[in-house]
Motif scaffolding. Structure first.
Motif, mmCIF file in Angstrom:
data_model
loop_
_atom_site.group_PDB
_atom_site.id
_atom_site.type_symbol
_atom_site.label_atom_id
_atom_site.label_comp_id
_atom_site.label_asym_id
_atom_site.label_seq_id
_atom_site.Cartn_x
_atom_site.Cartn_y
_atom_site.Cartn_z
ATOM 1 N N TRP A 55 0.819 -1.213 0.000
ATOM 2 C CA TRP A 55 0.000 0.000 0.000
ATOM 3 C C TRP A 55 0.846 1.254 0.000
ATOM 4 O O TRP A 55 0.615 2.182 -0.783
ATOM 5 N N HIS A 56 1.845 1.310 0.888
ATOM 6 C CA HIS A 56 2.607 2.558 1.004
ATOM 7 C C HIS A 56 3.420 2.850 -0.246
ATOM 8 O O HIS A 56 3.550 4.004 -0.647
ATOM 9 N N SER A 57 3.976 1.804 -0.882
ATOM 10 C CA SER A 57 4.736 2.038 -2.117
ATOM 11 C C SER A 57 3.828 2.555 -3.217
ATOM 12 O O SER A 57 4.232 3.394 -4.029
ATOM 13 N N HIS A 60 3.241 6.283 -2.533
ATOM 14 C CA HIS A 60 4.294 7.215 -2.947
ATOM 15 C C HIS A 60 4.612 7.114 -4.425
ATOM 16 O O HIS A 60 5.199 8.037 -4.997
ATOM 17 N N GLU A 110 -0.330 0.879 8.496
ATOM 18 C CA GLU A 110 0.608 1.807 7.852
ATOM 19 C C GLU A 110 1.069 2.940 8.761
ATOM 20 O O GLU A 110 1.469 4.007 8.294
ATOM 21 N N TYR A 113 4.455 5.373 8.484
ATOM 22 C CA TYR A 113 5.053 5.616 7.168
ATOM 23 C C TYR A 113 4.001 5.916 6.099
ATOM 24 O O TYR A 113 4.072 6.935 5.406
ATOM 25 N N GLY A 114 3.018 5.022 5.987
ATOM 26 C CA GLY A 114 1.980 5.239 4.986
ATOM 27 C C GLY A 114 1.148 6.475 5.269
ATOM 28 O O GLY A 114 0.690 7.152 4.343
ATOM 29 N N TRP A 115 0.961 6.780 6.559
ATOM 30 C CA TRP A 115 0.224 8.001 6.914
ATOM 31 C C TRP A 115 0.941 9.233 6.353
ATOM 32 O O TRP A 115 0.319 10.115 5.760
ATOM 33 N N TRP A 117 3.104 9.407 3.903
ATOM 34 C CA TRP A 117 3.120 9.466 2.440
ATOM 35 C C TRP A 117 1.755 9.872 1.867
ATOM 36 O O TRP A 117 1.689 10.582 0.859
ATOM 37 N N HIS A 164 10.182 1.438 7.993
ATOM 38 C CA HIS A 164 8.884 2.086 7.899
ATOM 39 C C HIS A 164 8.387 2.658 9.223
ATOM 40 O O HIS A 164 7.547 3.566 9.218
#
Length: 334
Positions: A55-57, A60, A110, A113-115, A117, A164
């Motif tokens: 998800w995070h990749s 971004h 996430e 890290y995902g937050w 991004w 992450h």
């Protein structure tokens, strides 16, 4: 001349991202199953961000495409980027992403890290004349702002690893969103948290760097976080205390690019990202100190060495290719 983002590089990076942001498999979901009904495909779980291995990749990857389109609107890939955003950033798809986050089991999804991004992507979309994308994504951005607001006050300690879970990196990205959207309350919370976590840090030894799967420098990303969130004069004093021996080339490990032994191994391939993120930090930090400061040329040279080590390897094996161009873009645009 120092490497910089050009239209030619932007086209190459855009082609890479367009090849994976809707590639559903292979996929590593960060998914908690509360019951058999939760065993669903990535696309079913995440209507927008189901590609790019995780998800995070994917998030971004979208950020990079938005940034490249803003910087070079005439590149060959521009129509494909616009079509992608029109197709994917729809109210129904955003509602689906928000519904996933609303599940009790997704509280830590996430984090952080995902937050960071996702807010970085939203900040980038705010710069586009096509504001429908920014407006459409806003409910998901609002949900993650609320998560930062809930989490940071109860997070007694920072996380200083080079992966992450690093908290300084997330604060750094969220700061761009807070500024772009004029969210002063969020920016103040980020500043207060950074000072609480890192404000008294001194004589950073960086002895644990690099670890075998780092893609962030715990030391440098902390410094970059503080540069972004502190007033200039306050930051310079803090930086002098945090890394007091830069002029002597110490800690030496921060000046030496990491060696990558196997780029087909997803964890080892993280080290290419470490070199790129260090270049990003060194460049940004170098610009923050006076031009006549002897440390500045050393920091610029360190950034160039790390870029030279990593830029040739942005594409090749999917374990790095699905995310490295985003970090290369950060470094080239610092």
């Amino acid at each position: 001349m120092s490497p910089a983002l050009t239209a030619e590089i932007a086209q190459r990076f855009a082609a890479i991202a367009l090849g994976h942001v809707r590639r559903e498999y292979p996929n590593k979901p960060g998914h908690v199953l509360a019951g058999p009904e939760d065993a669903r495909t990535p696309r079913e779980l995440h209507p927008i961000f189901y590609g790019s291995f995780d998800w995070h990749s994917c998030v971004h990857g979208y950020w990079m495409l938005a940034h490249l389109l803003q910087r070079f609107p005439q590149i060959e890939a521009a129509p494909a980027i616009r079509a992608l955003f029109d197709a994917q950033l729809t109210p129904d798809n955003v509602e689906g992403e928000c519904a996933y986050l609303a599940a009790p089991e997704a509280r830590g999804f996430e984090r952080p890290y995902g937050w960071g991004w996702l807010l970085k992507l939203s900040a980038e979309l705010s710069l586009h004349t096509h504001h429908a994308w920014f407006d459409t994504l806003q409910p998901l951005a609002d949900a993650l702002v609320a998560r930062f607001e809930d989490f940071l006050p109860i997070a007694t300690y920072p996380v200083r690893v080079g992966t992450h879970f690093n908290t300084a990196f997330a604060l750094r990205l969220a700061a761009d969103y807070a500024e772009a959207t004029g969210n002063g309350a969020l920016f103040s919370l980020l500043c207060e948290t950074a000072l609480r976590w890192y404000g008294t840090d001194e004589n950073c030894p960086a002895w644990g760097e690099p670890s075998g799967d780092d893609f962030l420098s715990s030391a440098l990303v902390e410094a970059e976080c503080m540069r972004r969130l502190m007033p200039q004069d306050d930051f310079l004093g803090w930086f002098d205390r945090f890394l007091p021996q830069i002029e002597a080339g110490q800690p030496e490990t921060l000046f030496s690019p990491a060696r990558v032994s196997d780029r087909s191994d997803g964890k080892i391939a993280h080290l290419d990202g470490l070199n790129l993120s260090r270049a990003w930090c060194w460049r940004a930090l170098g610009k923050a100190i006076p031009e006549d400061d002897p440390r500045r040329s050393m920091m610029v040279a360190a950034a160039e060495a790390h870029l030279a080590a990593a830029l040739p390897h942005v594409a090749g094996d999917y374990m790095g290719e699905h995310w490295l161009a985003s970090f290369a873009t950060l470094a080239l645009e610092a």
